[in-house]
Every structure is written in structure tokens, then in C-alpha cells.
Design a protein around this motif. Structure first.
Motif, PDB file in Angstrom:
ATOM      1  N   SER A 177       0.875  -1.282  -0.119  1.00  0.00           N
ATOM      2  CA  SER A 177       0.020   0.067   0.088  1.00  0.00           C
ATOM      3  C   SER A 177       0.968   1.067   0.067  1.00  0.00           C
ATOM      4  N   VAL A 178       0.152   2.309  -0.605  1.00  0.00           N
ATOM      5  CA  VAL A 178       1.101   3.585  -0.359  1.00  0.00           C
ATOM      6  C   VAL A 178       0.610   4.301   0.798  1.00  0.00           C
ATOM      7  N   PHE A 179       1.525   4.918   1.129  1.00  0.00           N
ATOM      8  CA  PHE A 179       1.311   5.539   2.595  1.00  0.00           C
ATOM      9  C   PHE A 179       1.652   7.251   2.595  1.00  0.00           C
ATOM     10  N   SER A 180       0.905   8.198   3.061  1.00  0.00           N
ATOM     11  CA  SER A 180       1.321   9.493   2.853  1.00  0.00           C
ATOM     12  C   SER A 180       2.794   9.923   3.599  1.00  0.00           C
ATOM     13  N   SER A 181       2.958   8.930   4.592  1.00  0.00           N
ATOM     14  CA  SER A 181       4.298   9.275   5.217  1.00  0.00           C
ATOM     15  C   SER A 181       4.650   7.935   6.000  1.00  0.00           C
ATOM     16  N   LEU A 182       5.855   7.951   6.203  1.00  0.00           N
ATOM     17  CA  LEU A 182       6.273   6.596   7.104  1.00  0.00           C
ATOM     18  C   LEU A 182       7.027   7.406   8.168  1.00  0.00           C
ATOM     19  N   ALA A 240       8.018   5.065  -4.215  1.00  0.00           N
ATOM     20  CA  ALA A 240       6.925   4.956  -4.539  1.00  0.00           C
ATOM     21  C   ALA A 240       5.914   4.742  -3.240  1.00  0.00           C
ATOM     22  N   ARG A 241       6.479   5.363  -2.237  1.00  0.00           N
ATOM     23  CA  ARG A 241       6.157   5.459  -0.613  1.00  0.00           C
ATOM     24  C   ARG A 241       5.269   4.319  -0.414  1.00  0.00           C
ATOM     25  N   LYS A 242       6.037   3.173  -0.506  1.00  0.00           N
ATOM     26  CA  LYS A 242       5.140   1.759  -0.116  1.00  0.00           C
ATOM     27  C   LYS A 242       6.209   1.303   0.860  1.00  0.00           C
ATOM     28  N   ASP A 243       7.545   1.578   0.998  1.00  0.00           N
ATOM     29  CA  ASP A 243       8.506   0.947   1.651  1.00  0.00           C
ATOM     30  C   ASP A 243       9.801   2.212   2.157  1.00  0.00           C
ATOM     31  N   SER A 244      10.334   1.610   3.480  1.00  0.00           N
ATOM     32  CA  SER A 244      11.299   2.339   4.089  1.00  0.00           C
ATOM     33  C   SER A 244      12.175   1.450   4.583  1.00  0.00           C
ATOM     34  N   SER A 245      13.570   1.995   4.815  1.00  0.00           N
ATOM     35  CA  SER A 245      14.515   1.424   5.605  1.00  0.00           C
ATOM     36  C   SER A 245      15.175   2.437   6.758  1.00  0.00           C
ATOM     37  N   LEU A 246      15.734   1.460   7.537  1.00  0.00           N
ATOM     38  CA  LEU A 246      16.642   2.340   8.638  1.00  0.00           C
ATOM     39  C   LEU A 246      18.114   1.683   8.533  1.00  0.00           C
ATOM     40  N   HIS A 247      19.058   2.309   8.537  1.00  0.00           N
ATOM     41  CA  HIS A 247      20.157   1.914   8.380  1.00  0.00           C
ATOM     42  C   HIS A 247      21.021   2.568   9.607  1.00  0.00           C
ATOM     43  N   LEU A 269      10.106   0.263  15.490  1.00  0.00           N
ATOM     44  CA  LEU A 269       8.738   0.165  14.884  1.00  0.00           C
ATOM     45  C   LEU A 269       8.688   1.124  13.626  1.00  0.00           C
ATOM     46  N   CYS A 270       8.226   0.697  12.531  1.00  0.00           N
ATOM     47  CA  CYS A 270       7.893   1.665  11.667  1.00  0.00           C
ATOM     48  C   CYS A 270       6.405   1.913  11.386  1.00  0.00           C
ATOM     49  N   ALA A 271       5.927   2.680  10.877  1.00  0.00           N
ATOM     50  CA  ALA A 271       4.580   3.355  11.366  1.00  0.00           C
ATOM     51  C   ALA A 271       4.183   3.879   9.900  1.00  0.00           C
ATOM     52  N   GLY A 272       2.990   3.636   9.190  1.00  0.00           N
ATOM     53  CA  GLY A 272       2.674   4.149   7.980  1.00  0.00           C
ATOM     54  C   GLY A 272       1.427   4.928   8.330  1.00  0.00           C
ATOM     55  N   ALA A 273       1.409   6.235   8.034  1.00  0.00           N
ATOM     56  CA  ALA A 273      -0.031   7.157   7.988  1.00  0.00           C
ATOM     57  C   ALA A 273      -0.844   6.778   6.755  1.00  0.00           C
ATOM     58  N   GLU A 274      -2.055   6.417   7.484  1.00  0.00           N
ATOM     59  CA  GLU A 274      -3.107   6.123   5.966  1.00  0.00           C
ATOM     60  C   GLU A 274      -3.516   7.319   5.390  1.00  0.00           C
ATOM     61  N   THR A 275      -3.310   7.070   4.047  1.00  0.00           N
ATOM     62  CA  THR A 275      -3.914   8.173   3.317  1.00  0.00           C
ATOM     63  C   THR A 275      -5.027   8.543   3.417  1.00  0.00           C
ATOM     64  N   GLY A 276      -5.415   9.847   3.579  1.00  0.00           N
ATOM     65  CA  GLY A 276      -6.617  10.614   3.743  1.00  0.00           C
ATOM     66  C   GLY A 276      -7.368  10.302   5.209  1.00  0.00           C
ATOM     67  N   GLY A 277      -6.642   9.706   5.988  1.00  0.00           N
ATOM     68  CA  GLY A 277      -7.355   9.124   7.390  1.00  0.00           C
ATOM     69  C   GLY A 277      -6.424   9.580   8.548  1.00  0.00           C
ATOM     70  N   PHE A 278      -7.210   9.445   9.482  1.00  0.00           N
ATOM     71  CA  PHE A 278      -6.608   9.717  11.031  1.00  0.00           C
ATOM     72  C   PHE A 278      -5.657   8.636  11.385  1.00  0.00           C
TER      73      PHE A 278
END
Lengths: 111, 114
Positions: free
Chosen positions: A27-32, A68-75, A88-97
């Protein structure tokens, strides 16, 4: 339903080693966001990445948001015992709370 | 220190008992959330309140109720506790409804249902 998969689930390394933690979704997230949690405490925000391809650095930690705003990495470079914790990674729901959390990566850094 | 305060920190209940978990924030945040954290499953959203006067179900609302008492306080109630509700419960708040803003978490309530 949006899901975030983190890998690895568990990582035990020696002080001074480098490591990368991955967070993936279909899924696409508005932010990670990346949080760190210590035993007996709530998660604390490390960073938020918003733009596809964005890279942010926090001392020895480098965070990247996929194009594509679907993934992220921490190095983490040259890990130290103080880096031990649950990431923990956390994705902000697009258009939601709502925010969707991954299951977390438990990191142990041995001196 | 400013932040999110949860009470109690620990609780043991018997199956069928009821209890309310309390959460208060002093950062004037609009949105508040209740999560449960279980081993290997990360944080799962139970209920949230986007703003004072509204509440909505999250991913795992069954067996729980919530009350947004005022802008500061958001409580979680277990009407008839079940062993499956043994977990660590976290309350969080956020400045705006914008999910790109960070969430601020309390230190959790560790709940055991026997």
C-alpha cells in the motif's frame, strides 16, 4: 487493509557492526514514521519521512522512504549498545486519521 | 513533564471483571488513540478519537468501549474481561488529525486476565 511488514524480526549484533531494517507494504502511505521503544516505555518518534525517495539522517541512523512511498529502511552505522531496543515503522493512512504499525524489529547490540 | 499519563501501570483481573483504563494528555492535542501491543504483533489500534466529541473503531474494537471525556481525557473500558485481552495497552495523542504528525505515547498499562 493496509499492512506493514518489518524484517528482520530480531537482530543480535556486535558493537561496531552496521545493520539495516526494512519496512515493506503493498500500500501507499502519505508518510512513514520510525519509532524506538525501550522496555517498560511507550514508543518515541525518531523520524518522519514524507516525500518519495526522501533520505533523512539522525547521527548514525539513516532513514529512507521508497520512491513509490510503499517501503522504508533504517540503516544504523557502527551500532552501539545504546541502540538496543524495539524499532517500529508506522505508516500514515492516506486521507485518514489512523497509523498502521509494523510488528517491530528487536535489536540487541552486544558490547 | 508534559506528556501522556496512563493509569494504572499494572492490573490483574479475573475473567468477567470490568475495569477502565485512564489516559490524560496535557499537550492540548486534538486526537487520541488506544492501542494494544502483543508479542510479535506490533501495535494494533483499538479505538481512536479524531477530535473531542468523536470516537471511531480501529482494527480490534471487540470487547472494548471508549469515552472521550473532554479534550484531555480518553478512557478505555473492558466490560467483561477475557484472557485474550491480556496485553500491554498504550494511549497516544497527536496534535492534529494529520497522520503525518507524530504520536506521543504513554508508558502503557500492563493488564493480565486470569
Amino acid at each position: 487493509t493496509q499492512l506493514l511488514e518489518q524484517s528482520p524480526q530480531f537482530l543480535s549484533i556486535q558493537e561496531g557492526e552496521n545493520l539495516t531494517v526494512y519496512c515493506n507494504s503493498s500500500s501507499v502511505f502519505s508518510s512513514l514514521q520510525w519509532y524506538r521503544q525501550e522496555p517498560g516505555e511507550g514508543p518515541v518518534l525518531l523520524v518522519t519521512v514524507v516525500t518519495g525517495g526522501e533520505v533523512k539522517k539522525l547521527k548514525r541512523l539513516t532513514f529512507q522512504f521508497g520512491d513509490a512511498r510503499k517501503d522504508s529502511s533504517l540503516h544504523i552505522t557502527a551500532a552501539q549498545p545504546g541502540d538496543t531496543g524495539l524499532y517500529l515503522c508506522a505508516g500514515a493512512e492516506t486521507g485518514g486519521f489512523k497509523t498502521i504499525f509494523g510488528a517491530g524489529t528487536r535489536l540487541f547490540v552486544k558490547a | 513533564n508534559a506528556g501522556v499519563t496512563q493509569t494504572p501501570k499494572f492490573q490483574v483481573l479475573k475473567t468477567g471483571q470490568s475495569m477502565t483504563l485512564q489516559c490524560a494528555q496535557d499537550m492540548n492535542h486534538n486526537s487520541m488513540y488506544w492501542y494494544r501491543q502483543d508479542p510479535g504483533m506490533g501495535l494494533r489500534l483499538i479505538y481512536y478519537s479524531a477530535s473531542e466529541g468523536t470516537t471511531d473503531k480501529g482494527e480490534v474494537p471487540n470487547g472494548y468501549n471508549v469515552s472521550r471525556l473532554n479534550k484531555r481525557e480518553f478512557s478505555l473500558r473492558l466490560e467483561s474481561a477475557a484472557p485474550s485481552q491480556t496485553s500491554v495497552y498504550f494511549c497516544a495523542s497527536r496534535a492534529l488529525g494529520d497522520p503525518n504528525q507524530p504520536q506521543h505515547f504513554g508508558d502503557g498499562t500492563r493488564l493480565s486476565i486470569l
